[in-house]
Motif scaffolding. Sequence first.
Motif, PDB file in Angstrom:
ATOM      1  N   ARG A   1      41.950  38.843  35.168  1.00  0.00           N
ATOM      2  CA  ARG A   1      43.409  38.827  34.987  1.00  0.00           C
ATOM      3  C   ARG A   1      44.022  39.863  35.911  1.00  0.00           C
ATOM      4  N   ILE A   2      45.155  39.522  36.485  1.00  0.00           N
ATOM      5  CA  ILE A   2      45.887  40.483  37.316  1.00  0.00           C
ATOM      6  C   ILE A   2      47.318  40.553  36.800  1.00  0.00           C
ATOM      7  N   ASP A   3      47.750  41.751  36.437  1.00  0.00           N
ATOM      8  CA  ASP A   3      49.155  41.938  36.064  1.00  0.00           C
ATOM      9  C   ASP A   3      49.929  42.059  37.377  1.00  0.00           C
TER      10      ASP A   3
ATOM     11  N   GLY B   1      38.887  35.823  40.167  1.00  0.00           N
ATOM     12  CA  GLY B   1      37.578  35.214  40.379  1.00  0.00           C
ATOM     13  C   GLY B   1      36.670  36.014  41.292  1.00  0.00           C
ATOM     14  N   ALA B   2      37.228  36.976  42.030  1.00  0.00           N
ATOM     15  CA  ALA B   2      36.370  37.785  42.914  1.00  0.00           C
ATOM     16  C   ALA B   2      35.413  38.608  42.049  1.00  0.00           C
TER      17      ALA B   2
ATOM     18  N   TYR C   1      44.363  45.385  37.001  1.00  0.00           N
ATOM     19  CA  TYR C   1      43.175  44.517  37.101  1.00  0.00           C
ATOM     20  C   TYR C   1      42.384  44.531  35.804  1.00  0.00           C
ATOM     21  N   THR C   2      42.065  43.353  35.271  1.00  0.00           N
ATOM     22  CA  THR C   2      41.159  43.246  34.127  1.00  0.00           C
ATOM     23  C   THR C   2      39.899  42.524  34.599  1.00  0.00           C
ATOM     24  N   LEU C   3      38.758  43.160  34.385  1.00  0.00           N
ATOM     25  CA  LEU C   3      37.490  42.529  34.772  1.00  0.00           C
ATOM     26  C   LEU C   3      36.854  41.896  33.542  1.00  0.00           C
TER      27      LEU C   3
ATOM     28  N   GLU D   1      38.928  32.437  35.324  1.00  0.00           N
ATOM     29  CA  GLU D   1      39.467  31.121  35.704  1.00  0.00           C
ATOM     30  C   GLU D   1      40.488  31.314  36.807  1.00  0.00           C
ATOM     31  N   VAL D   2      40.397  30.502  37.828  1.00  0.00           N
ATOM     32  CA  VAL D   2      41.362  30.610  38.922  1.00  0.00           C
ATOM     33  C   VAL D   2      42.326  29.431  38.818  1.00  0.00           C
ATOM     34  N   PRO D   3      43.617  29.715  38.519  1.00  0.00           N
ATOM     35  CA  PRO D   3      44.572  28.602  38.375  1.00  0.00           C
ATOM     36  C   PRO D   3      44.792  27.878  39.696  1.00  0.00           C
TER      37      PRO D   3
END
Length: 434
Positions: free
Chosen positions: A349-351, A386-387, A417-419, A424-426
Motif C-alpha cells: 500500500r502507498i499513501d 508490488g515491488a 509505504y506499507t510492506l 495487488e497492483v490495480p
Amino acid sequence: MDARAVIAAVRDGRVPDAAALRWFAAGLASGVVTDAQAGAFAMAVVLKGLGEAGRVALTEGMRDSGDILRWDLPGPVADKHSTGGVGDTVSLLLAPALAACGVFVPMVSGRGLGHTGGTLDKLDALDGYRTEVSAAQFSRVVAETGCAIAGATGNIAPADKRLYLVRDVTSTVESVDLITASILSKKLAAGLEALVMDVKCGSGAFMATREDARALAEALVATGTGAGCATLALITDMDQPLAPVAGNALEVAEVLRVLRGDVRGGRLRAATEALGGALLARLGLAADESAGQAQIAATLDDGRAAERFGRMVAAMGGAADVIENGLSRLPEAPVVVEVTAGEAGAVARIDTRALGEAVVHLGGGRLREDDRLDLSVGLSDLLGLGATVARGDPLARIHAATEEAAEAARAAVAGAYTLGETAEVPDLVLERIG
Ligand code: URA
C-alpha cells in the motif's frame, strides 16, 4: 447582487439561481468578490454542493468571465486534462504526441493544487519557458507547432485563476462541483471540440473512492458535452504515483527521458497512450482506441513527439535544444537522501497523498497563496506497488534544500509505504465514461 447572500444560500443548502452564480463568477474575475468571500463560498460548496443546475451555471459563469478562443485550423482542436495526481506529467507528453498525430492542442493548465502537482509549476523548471503569454501568442504557437501549454493566458477564465489559488490553500479542492467548474471553465474557453478527462481515483486523488471518481467523471462528461464539447473520461488509478518521481524539476526530467527514449514502458507512458488513444478514436483519427494508442506510442518511439515538444518549448521562450541538453540545465536540490525499508516484503500500500504532501512540505508546493516554490525538491526512485525489497533496500530518494527538510520528509515517506507478504497492483485504467 450581494456576495454574502450567495454564500449564505449555499451554506444553508439552497442553490442560488443561475444569475446569482454567474454574477459571483464575474465578481471573482473583477475583484468585486474578496478572497475571504471566495474562500467561504468554496467551503460552502464543498460542504453543501450546488446540484447539477448550479454546477452548470457556475461553470458557464466562470467560462464567460474572460475571453473565449475561436480557431480556424486545418485539424481538430482537442485537449486532455487530469483531475490531479502525484507524479502525473501526462500533459507534457501527450500534448506534443497529439500534435504529431495532427491534433491542435491549446492546453490551458493550472498550478499545483493541494497535494497534487501542477503543469505550470513543472514548466517553470524549464529556463525561459513563459507560462503567461497573451492569447495572440498562445494561438500563434498552437497554429505553428500544433500545441502550446500555458496558464489561463491573458484573460481566459480569470474567475478560475482566482478561485483556484484560494482553493489551493483553504482545503476546498475536494468537490465535484468546484473541480468540474474549474476544469471545464478553462477548457470550454479554450474553444475545444473534444476533451479527454483523466479522472484520478485512489489514495493520491481528490476522489479516493470509485463512487466519488465516477460521480466526478459523469459530471465532467455531462457538463462538457452539454456545453458543446465532446467529452469523455477515463478513471485511472492513483493508489500509487504515476511515475517514480514527484516534484517539479524531477518530473520534467522524467518527461525528457521518456521523450528521448531513455525510459520505455511504465505507467506514465501507458496513461499517455490510453488517454491519447481514446481521444484519437473519438476524433475519428484512429479506427479504435487500440489503434489510437499505437499511434501515440509511435510518436514517442520515433522522436516525433520529442521534436514537437522542442518546438513548443522554443516558441514559448525556452531553449530550442531542450531535448538534447535540457536535462543538465534543470535545477537540482543540494541534499539527496535515501529512505530505506525497515523490513523485507512487497509494497502492499502507498499513501500517495502523503507522498504529495511531503513534496509540498519540502517546498515543491504551496502552503500559502504567496509561497515561492523550490522547483528542485521532491522525491525520486519511488518504488511502485508490488515491488519487493529486502531490509535496508531503498524505497525512495528525497531531494531537499536542507538536511533538516530531508529528515522531516524521511518519516513521512517511510510512513507512506506499507510492506506486506503479497501485493495487488490495480489496473491503470479502471473505467471509461462517455
Ligand atoms: N484541475 C483543475 O484545473 N481544477 C481542479 O479543481 C482540479 C484539477
